[in-house]
Design an enzyme around this catalytic site. Structure first.
Site, mmCIF file in Angstrom:
data_model
loop_
_atom_site.group_PDB
_atom_site.id
_atom_site.type_symbol
_atom_site.label_atom_id
_atom_site.label_comp_id
_atom_site.label_asym_id
_atom_site.label_seq_id
_atom_site.Cartn_x
_atom_site.Cartn_y
_atom_site.Cartn_z
ATOM 1 N N SER A 15 -8.613 -2.288 -8.039
ATOM 2 C CA SER A 15 -8.121 -2.926 -9.260
ATOM 3 C C SER A 15 -9.190 -3.877 -9.791
ATOM 4 O O SER A 15 -10.043 -4.349 -9.022
ATOM 5 C CB SER A 15 -6.837 -3.713 -8.957
ATOM 6 O OG SER A 15 -6.489 -4.576 -10.022
ATOM 7 N N TYR A 60 -2.240 -10.085 -3.644
ATOM 8 C CA TYR A 60 -2.507 -8.749 -4.206
ATOM 9 C C TYR A 60 -3.985 -8.597 -4.551
ATOM 10 O O TYR A 60 -4.629 -7.609 -4.171
ATOM 11 C CB TYR A 60 -1.650 -8.505 -5.449
ATOM 12 C CG TYR A 60 -2.064 -7.246 -6.187
ATOM 13 C CD1 TYR A 60 -1.779 -5.998 -5.653
ATOM 14 C CD2 TYR A 60 -2.773 -7.316 -7.390
ATOM 15 C CE1 TYR A 60 -2.185 -4.839 -6.305
ATOM 16 C CE2 TYR A 60 -3.179 -6.165 -8.042
ATOM 17 C CZ TYR A 60 -2.879 -4.934 -7.494
ATOM 18 O OH TYR A 60 -3.290 -3.783 -8.136
#
Length: 249
Positions: free
Chosen positions: A135, A148
């Protein structure tokens, strides 16, 4: 070029669309996930080219059993796509739940390195490929990203480390780092809050699962002497904001 690809997390989003794209182009696809009903439905749609395998990637014993029980004609795996992952919550660190942090670590890191380790011998034997779905959070922090983002930073560095450790073995490794993507992923993160989902994606022309699936397919079909080390992708609508500044009264 065709072969056999194992895609984790094929019950929705990126993984589901990847499974469709690769089977449509003559590949055999092993699709993993926790939700048996969704995998069965995808199997009905895609037919014999798709092998559904139900297990929780956080469960090492189940992962081992699933891989050892693959049908013979699906055992020669050429590509591993580490797509399974999740984000839980959007709160700042002081307001988060430790259980959510641990679940993200167990899924995004521990489960991922387990299946990678188990498949490395086969991937080395076949001079295969590993594609890790990371990501932009791996590179760019934001409020509420906390654990995360940390897991995705691990995944980016793990990809680079694998490239170094697999030097000379012919195995390719790629880290794909998408920005704003519209998928079920965000509904999970917000506990199914549709209002929050609509506010985030409304008018944003976000990345779609088809965009990431197409990117993975492009990487998979590049000549064997080329490696895409990392690829950061954003929708045109997304860019960087200014730094946060806390001011004294």
């Amino acid at each position: 070029m065709t072969g056999t690809i194992l895609i984790t997390g094929t019950t929705s989003g990126f993984g589901q669309v990847m499974a469709r794209l690769f089977t449509r182009n003559g590949w055999k696809v092993i699709g993993t996930g926790r939700r048996a009903d969704r995998l069965e439905k995808l199997n009905e749609e895609l037919g014999d080219a798709f092998c559904p395998v139900v297990f929780d990637i956080m469960d090492e014993a189940a992962t081992r059993a699933a891989l050892s029980g693959l049908p013979e004609d699906f055992q020669d795996i050429d590509i591993l796509v580490n797509n399974a992952g999740l984000a839980l919550g959007t709160a700042l660190a002081p307001d988060t739940r430790l259980s959510d942090w641990k679940t993200m670590i167990d899924t995004n890191i521990t489960g991922l390195v387990t299946i990678t380790d188990l498949l490395l011998p086969k991937l080395i034997e076949r001079k295969g490929m590993i594609v890790n779905i990371s990501s932009i959070a791996a590179n760019w922090p934001y409020p509420g990203g906390n654990v995360y983002a940390g897991t995705k930073a691990f995944l980016r560095q793990f990809s680079l480390g694998l490239r170094s450790d697999l030097h000379g073995k012919g195995v390719r490794v790629t880290s794909i780092e998408p920005g704003l993507c519209e998928s079920e992923f965000t509904l999970v993160r917000t506990g199914g809050n549709r209002e929050s989902y609509d506010a985030l994606y409304g008018g944003a022309n976000a990345i779609q699962p088809e965009d990431i699936a197409g990117t993975v397919f492009w990487i998979a079909t590049q000549p064997a002497h080329l490696n895409i080390n990392s690829l950061e992708i954003m929708p045109v609508s997304q860019s960087w904001t200014g730094w946060q500044i806390a001011r004294e009264n």
